[in-house]
Design an enzyme around this catalytic site. Structure first.
Site, PDB file in Angstrom:
ATOM      1  N   LYS A  52       0.842  -1.207   0.000  1.00 55.60           N
ATOM      2  CA  LYS A  52       0.000   0.000   0.000  1.00 55.60           C
ATOM      3  C   LYS A  52       0.877   1.257   0.000  1.00 55.60           C
ATOM      4  O   LYS A  52       0.613   2.222  -0.725  1.00 55.60           O
ATOM      5  CB  LYS A  52      -0.954  -0.011   1.204  1.00 55.60           C
ATOM      6  N   GLN A  96      -5.040  -2.056   9.306  1.00 54.16           N
ATOM      7  CA  GLN A  96      -4.872  -3.372   8.688  1.00 54.16           C
ATOM      8  C   GLN A  96      -5.427  -4.460   9.600  1.00 54.16           C
ATOM      9  O   GLN A  96      -5.126  -4.512  10.792  1.00 54.16           O
ATOM     10  CB  GLN A  96      -3.375  -3.616   8.394  1.00 54.16           C
ATOM     11  N   ASP A 119     -11.286   2.028   3.313  1.00 57.37           N
ATOM     12  CA  ASP A 119     -11.526   0.580   3.215  1.00 57.37           C
ATOM     13  C   ASP A 119     -13.016   0.279   3.030  1.00 57.37           C
ATOM     14  O   ASP A 119     -13.376  -0.845   2.646  1.00 57.37           O
ATOM     15  CB  ASP A 119     -11.088  -0.111   4.516  1.00 57.37           C
TER      16      ASP A 119
HETATM   17  N1  GUN Z   1      -6.867  -7.437   5.725  1.00 62.33           N
HETATM   18  C1  GUN Z   1      -7.072  -8.151   4.588  1.00 62.33           C
HETATM   19  N2  GUN Z   1      -7.569  -7.367   3.610  1.00 62.33           N
HETATM   20  C2  GUN Z   1      -7.680  -6.128   4.149  1.00 62.33           C
HETATM   21  C3  GUN Z   1      -8.115  -4.882   3.610  1.00 62.33           C
HETATM   22  O1  GUN Z   1      -8.541  -4.756   2.458  1.00 62.33           O
HETATM   23  N3  GUN Z   1      -8.069  -3.832   4.472  1.00 62.33           N
HETATM   24  C4  GUN Z   1      -7.638  -3.952   5.751  1.00 62.33           C
HETATM   25  N4  GUN Z   1      -7.674  -2.857   6.521  1.00 62.33           N
HETATM   26  N5  GUN Z   1      -7.229  -5.081   6.273  1.00 62.33           N
HETATM   27  C5  GUN Z   1      -7.241  -6.170   5.464  1.00 62.33           C
END
Ligand code: GUN
Length: 289
Positions: A52, A96, A119
């Site tokens: 990211k 996350q 998200d």
């Molecule tokens: N864990 C697995 N996929 C994601 C996601 O798209 N966003 C976040 N915040 N955590 C994750």
């Protein structure tokens, strides 16, 4: 069979975003800014968050990585979230997942300002999605809709089976495919591990979206001839023939299914890169808001 090439499609999206950021900067404004909270040092989460940050750099966004120890308290995390909510230099942020067991994930997601919840996990954004109101759609379903749109795939009136009912992928995916949009307008069945006659049901799908998290679960008998197959899964399996000692496979047995369907997403290089591009799109949207 035609491959739905998420890698090249996502590259195109990234280039579009980078061009927009250049315009923004040329007009004297600051760049969009994404923050990410990472708790502990889970290998997969480390990789996702590093990607990211790298993606932000590539398109010209500013990014801030906020690391916390595995032992962090819920109160400390909530305090950090409150600061990010109030910081007008931060356009969007993510926490996350998964989080350690002392932290209630629901309490964390509800604390995020919906306007910064890139998200799309908080109840207000999920509710807006259900109502067809402007929202942030979570990255994987959003990326799949974008991929279908960019390949001009006609989904109207088709039977779409979504395999897997997670809050992040399966549930929002089923809602998006059922809405009166393009792509969309499908008759959707949301199937899961307790569904009766799962194989027969999948074999009746014009569009099959596999997000069940089981390596190569979907075999050729579960796929209707000429179906459109979207594979969300990604699992490492041992492979002594590879220098790395492993290879990545999806929820679909690609070798068996690819001869039978009309379109399919590869793993890797299908849904994954589209998910990454979607977070960038959401961050830009949060900035422009
Ligand atoms: N864990 C697995 N996929 C994601 C996601 O798209 N966003 C976040 N915040 N955590 C994750």
């Amino acid at each position: 069979m035609q491959l739905l090439d998420g890698k090249s499609c996502s590259q195109q999206i990234r280039e579009e975003i980078a061009a927009k950021v250049q315009q923004i900067k040329a007009s004297g404004k600051r760049a969009p800014h994404l923050a990410a909270i990472l708790v502990g040092s889970d290998g997969a989460s480390e990789t996702y968050v590093a990607n990211k940050v790298k993606d932000c750099e590539e398109v010209g966004f500013t990014s801030t990585l906020l690391r916390f120890a595995e032992s962090v308290s819920e109160a400390e995390l909530l305090q950090q979230i409150s600061q990010l909510n109030d910081n007008d230099q931060i356009d969007g942020f993510i926490v996350q997942l998964p989080l350690p067991s002392q932290i209630d994930e629901h309490k964390i997601t509800v604390a995020i300002d919906p306007g910064k919840d890139v998200d799309g996990f908080c109840p207000q954004n999920v509710g807006n999605l259900c109502l067809g109101l402007p929202t942030f759609v979570s990255a994987t379903p959003n990326g799949i809709m974008e991929l279908l749109a960019r390949y001009h795939i006609d989904t109207e009136g088709k039977h779409c089976v979504v395999l897997g009912r997670s809050n992040i992928v399966g549930t929002p995916m089923s809602i998006l495919m059922s809405r009166n949009t393009k792509p969309g307008n499908c008759t959707v069945t949301l199937a899961h591990s307790r569904t009766n006659n799962l194989k027969e049901l999948c074999a009746s799908a014009d569009i099959l979206i596999a997000a069940i998290g089981k390596a190569e679960f979907v075999d050729a008998s579960m796929v209707k001839p000429d179906a459109i197959v979207i594979d969300v899964g990604i699992t490492r399996i041992e492979d002594a023939s590879r220098a790395s000692g492993f290879r990545l496979v999806g929820d679909v047995d690609f070798a068996a299914v690819s001869d039978k369907c009309s379109y399919i997403t590869p793993v890797p290089g299908g849904v994954g890169p589209m998910t990454r591009a979607s977070l960038l799109q959401n961050t830009l949207k949060a900035y422009l808001r």
